[in-house]
Design a protein around this motif. Sequence first.
Motif, short mmCIF file in Angstrom:
data_model
loop_
_atom_site.label_atom_id
_atom_site.label_comp_id
_atom_site.label_asym_id
_atom_site.label_seq_id
_atom_site.Cartn_x
_atom_site.Cartn_y
_atom_site.Cartn_z
N GLN A 24 0.81 -1.22 0.00
CA GLN A 24 0.00 0.00 0.00
C GLN A 24 0.85 1.28 0.00
O GLN A 24 0.32 2.36 -0.23
N ASP A 25 2.15 1.13 0.29
CA ASP A 25 2.99 2.32 0.52
C ASP A 25 3.69 2.78 -0.76
O ASP A 25 4.91 2.92 -0.79
N GLY A 26 2.92 3.05 -1.80
CA GLY A 26 3.49 3.47 -3.07
C GLY A 26 4.29 4.76 -3.00
O GLY A 26 5.34 4.89 -3.62
N ASP A 27 3.81 5.74 -2.25
CA ASP A 27 4.50 7.03 -2.15
C ASP A 27 5.80 6.90 -1.37
O ASP A 27 6.80 7.57 -1.69
N VAL A 28 5.82 6.06 -0.34
CA VAL A 28 7.04 5.86 0.44
C VAL A 28 8.11 5.20 -0.43
O VAL A 28 9.28 5.59 -0.41
N GLU A 29 7.69 4.21 -1.21
CA GLU A 29 8.63 3.55 -2.11
C GLU A 29 9.12 4.52 -3.19
O GLU A 29 10.30 4.53 -3.54
N ALA A 30 8.20 5.32 -3.71
CA ALA A 30 8.59 6.30 -4.73
C ALA A 30 9.58 7.31 -4.19
O ALA A 30 10.53 7.71 -4.88
N ALA A 31 9.40 7.72 -2.94
CA ALA A 31 10.33 8.66 -2.31
C ALA A 31 11.72 8.04 -2.19
O ALA A 31 12.74 8.72 -2.40
N ALA A 32 11.77 6.75 -1.86
CA ALA A 32 13.05 6.05 -1.74
C ALA A 32 13.73 5.96 -3.10
O ALA A 32 14.95 6.13 -3.22
N ILE A 33 12.94 5.70 -4.13
CA ILE A 33 13.49 5.62 -5.49
C ILE A 33 14.06 6.96 -5.91
O ILE A 33 15.18 7.07 -6.43
N GLY A 34 13.29 8.02 -5.69
CA GLY A 34 13.72 9.35 -6.10
C GLY A 34 14.96 9.82 -5.36
O GLY A 34 15.82 10.51 -5.95
N LYS A 35 15.10 9.43 -4.12
CA LYS A 35 16.22 9.91 -3.31
C LYS A 35 17.48 9.07 -3.48
O LYS A 35 18.59 9.61 -3.54
N PHE A 36 17.31 7.74 -3.60
CA PHE A 36 18.48 6.86 -3.56
C PHE A 36 18.83 6.21 -4.90
O PHE A 36 19.83 5.50 -4.97
N MET A 37 18.04 6.43 -5.95
CA MET A 37 18.35 5.85 -7.26
C MET A 37 18.37 6.95 -8.32
O MET A 37 17.63 6.91 -9.31
N GLU A 57 9.92 0.85 -13.94
CA GLU A 57 8.58 0.27 -14.14
C GLU A 57 7.90 0.15 -12.78
O GLU A 57 8.43 -0.47 -11.86
N LEU A 58 6.70 0.74 -12.69
CA LEU A 58 5.92 0.72 -11.44
C LEU A 58 4.47 0.38 -11.73
O LEU A 58 3.55 1.05 -11.24
N ARG A 59 4.23 -0.63 -12.52
CA ARG A 59 2.86 -0.98 -12.91
C ARG A 59 2.00 -1.31 -11.68
O ARG A 59 2.39 -2.07 -10.82
N PHE A 60 0.81 -0.73 -11.67
CA PHE A 60 -0.19 -0.93 -10.62
C PHE A 60 0.31 -0.50 -9.23
O PHE A 60 -0.22 -0.95 -8.22
N SER A 61 1.31 0.36 -9.20
CA SER A 61 1.73 0.92 -7.92
C SER A 61 0.64 1.85 -7.40
O SER A 61 -0.12 2.44 -8.18
N LYS A 62 0.56 2.00 -6.10
CA LYS A 62 -0.45 2.87 -5.50
C LYS A 62 0.12 4.24 -5.16
O LYS A 62 -0.40 4.94 -4.29
N LEU A 63 1.17 4.64 -5.88
CA LEU A 63 1.72 5.96 -5.65
C LEU A 63 0.75 7.04 -6.14
O LEU A 63 -0.07 6.79 -7.02
N SER A 64 0.88 8.23 -5.57
CA SER A 64 0.03 9.37 -5.95
C SER A 64 0.89 10.45 -6.57
O SER A 64 2.06 10.24 -6.89
N ALA A 65 0.32 11.63 -6.71
CA ALA A 65 1.05 12.75 -7.32
C ALA A 65 2.33 13.08 -6.56
O ALA A 65 3.36 13.39 -7.16
N SER A 66 2.30 13.01 -5.24
CA SER A 66 3.49 13.35 -4.45
C SER A 66 4.60 12.33 -4.70
O SER A 66 5.78 12.70 -4.80
N GLY A 67 4.24 11.06 -4.82
CA GLY A 67 5.25 10.05 -5.11
C GLY A 67 5.86 10.21 -6.48
O GLY A 67 7.08 10.11 -6.65
N LEU A 68 5.02 10.48 -7.47
CA LEU A 68 5.52 10.70 -8.82
C LEU A 68 6.39 11.95 -8.87
O LEU A 68 7.39 12.00 -9.59
N GLY A 69 6.02 12.95 -8.09
CA GLY A 69 6.82 14.17 -8.03
C GLY A 69 8.22 13.90 -7.48
O GLY A 69 9.21 14.44 -7.98
N ALA A 70 8.30 13.03 -6.46
CA ALA A 70 9.60 12.69 -5.89
C ALA A 70 10.48 11.99 -6.91
O ALA A 70 11.69 12.23 -6.98
N ILE A 71 9.87 11.15 -7.74
CA ILE A 71 10.63 10.43 -8.78
C ILE A 71 11.09 11.41 -9.86
O ILE A 71 12.24 11.38 -10.30
N SER A 72 10.19 12.27 -10.31
CA SER A 72 10.54 13.19 -11.39
C SER A 72 11.57 14.23 -10.97
O SER A 72 12.31 14.76 -11.79
#
Length: 311
Positions: free
Chosen positions: A207-220, A227-242
């Motif tokens: 369920q923690d799509g945004d937390v995972e996205a934040a880790a991706i954006g910060k550490f990768m 590829e994040l198919r069917f992830s439950k990330l939201s706009a904030s998570g996608l923003g962290a990645i971008s």
Amino acid sequence: MEEGGRGGVCETKSNSDWAELTHECLTNILSRLSFEDRWRGTMLVCKSWLHACKDPCFFSAFDLESQFESSVTESPLWWSPEFERKIDAMLLSVVDWSAAALKEIRVRHCSDYSLAFVAERCPNLEVLSIKSCPNVTNTSLSKIASGCPMLKELDISYCYEVSYESLEMIGRKCPNLRVFKRNLMNWIDPSQHRGVVPDEYLNACPQDGDVEAAAIGKFMPLLEQLELRFSKLSASGLGAISEGCLNLGYLDLFGCANLTSRDMANASANLKNLQKIVKPNFYIPRSVFHTERYGHWRLYDERFQTDIFRI
């Protein structure tokens, strides 16, 4: 008898037993066979052939993904403890025979047990794909991060016991990572998985799509493909990645139902190297969401990326 090969000419007496071929000649001949042929038949012929089939020259890559993909349908047996033990046994054997030469592993349904052995024995590993592993956890992924710092590609799709903590660890200790895949099963319409994937596992979708996205954006930060198919990330998570993964050239967000067309546009604008983005374009049953929150027209227009109701 003369046998021509890439390594030269092998000469034996005409009445010689094939088992008496030199190790060099045997490996030269066996190199023309597929892994499956060597595993299922050749290594069972005799001791000398078994020894030749274990030569590290055959184990720079261990790829079972093609075998899984060639199957017409996924089998419920793949999710059984017995099948996992078989995959573990194969992986343990290959890692042992490789003598640290393994650079690529593509399997499914392995466990922490065999993956810890990979971390210990494969310091040169560059590609690791372990999709659909219900018993792979942060424990073994942390060992992979420490033991396999050369990783360039990692696929942990459908591994639901892996959390953002592993993503942080991999990002910190594997600076060469360029491809990361963290796809989830279709939780919106799980019917395609019913009867194959155990219900308790299917219902355990992270369920923690945004937390995972934040880790991706910060550490990768050097990722080029994500590829994040069917992830439950939201706009904030996608923003962290971008904001954190500026080198992305390919981004797959298919099935990410919490994202809107505006979120897609904002991310694309920030990712200057982006060549392709896969948007969450598909039909989602209306019952999945609360229509009173989004409104009827906005639900279909923004949520499902369609212009059909636009006036």
